[in-house]
Design a protein around this motif. Structure first.
Motif, PDB file in Angstrom:
ATOM      1  N   ARG A   1       4.207   5.668  -5.378  1.00  0.00           N
ATOM      2  CA  ARG A   1       4.260   5.747  -6.839  1.00  0.00           C
ATOM      3  C   ARG A   1       3.272   6.799  -7.349  1.00  0.00           C
ATOM      4  NH1 ARG A   1       1.447   4.282 -11.207  1.00  0.00           N
ATOM      5  NH2 ARG A   1       2.638   3.770 -13.080  1.00  0.00           N
TER       6      ARG A   1
ATOM      7  N   ARG B   1       2.364   1.701  -3.450  1.00  0.00           N
ATOM      8  CA  ARG B   1       1.364   2.208  -4.392  1.00  0.00           C
ATOM      9  C   ARG B   1       1.149   3.708  -4.194  1.00  0.00           C
ATOM     10  NH1 ARG B   1      -1.346  -2.692  -3.281  1.00  0.00           N
ATOM     11  NH2 ARG B   1      -1.347  -3.985  -5.147  1.00  0.00           N
TER      12      ARG B   1
ATOM     13  N   SER C   1       7.371  -5.337  -8.487  1.00  0.00           N
ATOM     14  CA  SER C   1       5.908  -5.300  -8.620  1.00  0.00           C
ATOM     15  C   SER C   1       5.291  -5.236  -7.229  1.00  0.00           C
ATOM     16  CB  SER C   1       5.388  -6.511  -9.401  1.00  0.00           C
ATOM     17  OG  SER C   1       4.803  -7.455  -8.534  1.00  0.00           O
ATOM     18  N   PHE C   2       4.115  -4.598  -7.146  1.00  0.00           N
ATOM     19  CA  PHE C   2       3.422  -4.461  -5.863  1.00  0.00           C
ATOM     20  C   PHE C   2       3.105  -5.837  -5.277  1.00  0.00           C
ATOM     21  CE2 PHE C   2       1.794  -0.649  -8.266  1.00  0.00           C
ATOM     22  CZ  PHE C   2       2.568   0.268  -7.577  1.00  0.00           C
TER      23      PHE C   2
ATOM     24  N   SER D   1      -4.684   6.857  -8.635  1.00  0.00           N
ATOM     25  CA  SER D   1      -3.423   6.142  -8.467  1.00  0.00           C
ATOM     26  C   SER D   1      -2.520   6.397  -9.668  1.00  0.00           C
ATOM     27  CB  SER D   1      -3.663   4.644  -8.298  1.00  0.00           C
ATOM     28  OG  SER D   1      -4.181   4.118  -9.508  1.00  0.00           O
ATOM     29  N   ASP D   2      -3.071   6.914 -10.746  1.00  0.00           N
ATOM     30  CA  ASP D   2      -2.253   7.271 -11.901  1.00  0.00           C
ATOM     31  C   ASP D   2      -2.760   8.573 -12.491  1.00  0.00           C
ATOM     32  OD1 ASP D   2      -1.068   7.187 -14.694  1.00  0.00           O
ATOM     33  OD2 ASP D   2      -0.164   5.467 -13.694  1.00  0.00           O
TER      34      ASP D   2
ATOM     35  N   ASP E   1       0.839  -1.217   0.000  1.00  0.00           N
ATOM     36  CA  ASP E   1       0.000   0.000   0.000  1.00  0.00           C
ATOM     37  C   ASP E   1       0.864   1.254   0.000  1.00  0.00           C
ATOM     38  OD1 ASP E   1      -2.364  -1.360  -0.062  1.00  0.00           O
ATOM     39  OD2 ASP E   1      -2.766  -1.219   2.082  1.00  0.00           O
TER      40      ASP E   1
END
Ligand SMILES: [Zn+2]
Length: 481
Positions: free
Chosen positions: A174, A171, A219-220, A322-323, A168
């Motif tokens: 990022r 994420r 990778s997450f 998130s993006d 978390d």
């Protein structure tokens, strides 16, 4: 072994490639995917006599990352040589920062199942990336294109306790870095990767357990799995009365386990020394404030605003934010749309799934998705047709309203027509009717499916269900003796 007897202490060191056009100490390109060793010069290959020249943009981006993460940005810092030998590092030292990093003492707030948590960030420093070793057919090749790509290393405090929390945090980190344009955050291309430090102790103990470092996870999902595996492994050793060795490990994706890379005898000694070829880095107060003023709306604030402005679900807003590109796309759709909730739903459940390879460069224009949400919201088409239309839009653009009209794709809501179709369906499927009458209410599903098939998927599903229930109640099943 009871896992409740143990607690894990986890810290992350995240490396992010900075989004500069040229490398940190020379003017070679940073573009990803070029043929090996085509983007290097004497400086990034460390040939004798070559002198580095600091890329100012890398410092600015690193400072922006620090400001976005509530760090203190030092007005004066310097670079140091971290000395070690490895074939991907031709100078036998990496230019990094030791005692005086660019940013210190920040934090990032993450949302976890147990509520909000504040994860400390002890430092962010700038450094150069090394080359890349390519192992193939028993030999090893080296690509120096990556050598000298600017990086920041973001070191968290050991505030994390589970694999899920660490994922978390990664994420959220990022999302912040990408929203500020600091990095492109493409984990599959290695522009964001992380080293994990895990130690486990018995609950109540003050002293930290021996830590293991897991290198270069990209990778997450693997971060979460690697940590959970490692916690179990440590706890099992401790439960048996054994000691956890001080090791560096890596995560093996195929087996889902961490495997030993090397045993550490003591903390590495990198013999840091001041970098003699570079002057100290100064950032004036006005420059720092100018960078602060350039910070965009950060993901958490943006998610809250999307919920407020468009009345979409909080979880949807968080995924969208998130993006940055995804959130930008959604806002372009929602700005001219009376049905932003439906648009968010079509985007997150259908469109993203269909263009998994590059979800953020959607082949469907914002205007088209907005029109599609309107057709659905106004009841012109039902959700089955909307999904089919979206699939077709992914293959090529066309005018939605004209197509719905031309191909008669509109939803059937005429009661008389639907009633006739429902009655025909009941005649066609006497078995399902008698099942339903005998209490198997799930039999209504096959009747609904048949009505949809008879209308090429165009029947209004809500009206269909209502008519089916009413007509079934009145329907007499012929008794065969
Ligand atoms: Zn170069």
């Amino acid at each position: 072994m009871k896992m409740n007897d143990f607690e894990a202490v986890i810290g992350l060191e995240v490396h992010a490639e900075l989004k500069t056009a040229s490398k940190i100490f020379c003017s070679c390109s940073t573009a990803f995917g070029a043929s090996p060793n085509t983007q290097c010069c004497p400086i990034c290959m460390g040939l004798p006599g070559a002198l580095p020249c600091l890329n100012r943009r890398a410092v600015e981006l690193a400072a922006m990352a620090g400001l976005a993460l509530d760090c203190t940005v030092s007005p004066l810092c310097r670079t140091d040589r971290k000395q070690y030998f490895y074939p991907d590092l031709p100078k036998a030292y990496q230019i990094s920062q030791a005692e005086l990093p660019l940013c210190r003492n920040g934090f990032l707030t993450i949302k976890t199942l147990a509520g909000e948590r504040r994860i400390g960030i002890s430092r962010i420093h700038i450094e150069e990336d090394a080359g890349k070793l390519i192992h193939s057919e028993g030999s090893t090749l080296i690509d120096y294109n990556r050598s000298g790509i600017p990086l920041i290393e973001i070191v968290s405090e050991p505030d994390l306790h589970t694999g899920r929390e660490a994922a978390d945090y990664l994420r959220a980190l990022r999302a912040v870095l990408v929203s500020c344009g600091v990095t492109d955050g493409k984990m599959q291309e290695g522009s964001l990767r992380c080293d994990v430090n895990v130690s486990v102790r018995r609950v109540g103990e003050k002293k930290l357990g021996v830590r293991t470092e897991i290198k270069n996870i990209n990778s997450f999902v693997f971060v979460e799995k690697a940590i959970e595996y490692e916690i179990q492994r440590h706890a099992a050793l401790l439960a048996d009365g054994k000691e956890v060795p001080f090791e560096t490990r890596r995560y093996d994706e195929a087996s889902g386990k961490t495997v030993l890379m090397r045993v550490k005898e003591r903390a590495e000694d990198y013999r840091f020394m001041k970098e003699p070829d570079l002057p100290p880095i100064y950032l004036r107060e006005e420059e720092i404030e100018a960078l602060r003023a350039m910070l965009p709306e950060l993901p958490d604030a943006r998610a809250e605003r999307l919920v407020r402005e468009y009345a979409i679900a909080e979880d949807d807003a968080r995924i969208l934010c998130s993006d940055r590109a995804l959130a930008d796309y959604f806002e372009a759709v929602a700005d001219n749309c009376r049905y932003p909730r439906l648009a968010a739903n079509l985007l997150l459940t259908d469109l993203l799934r269909r263009c998994q390879t590059d979800p953020f460069h959607s082949p469907v224009s914002a205007q088209r998705l907005s029109s599609l949400a309107a057709l659905l919201g106004e009841g012109t088409v039902n959700s089955t047709t909307a999904k089919k239309l979206l699939q077709r839009l992914c293959e090529g653009d066309f005018d939605l309203s004209a197509t719905v009209e031309c191909e008669s794709l509109g939803q059937i809501r005429d009661e008389a027509i639907l009633k006739k179709t429902v009655l025909e369906t009941l005649e066609e499927l006497p078995r399902a009717v008698s099942d339903y009458k005998n209490g198997k209410t799930a039999a209504i599903k096959s009747l609904q499916g048949r009505v949809m098939a008879r209308t090429q998927g165009r029947a209004d599903p809500v009206m269909t269900e209502r008519l089916l229930k009413t007509l079934l109640a009145e329907y007499e099943v012929e008794q065969h003796v």
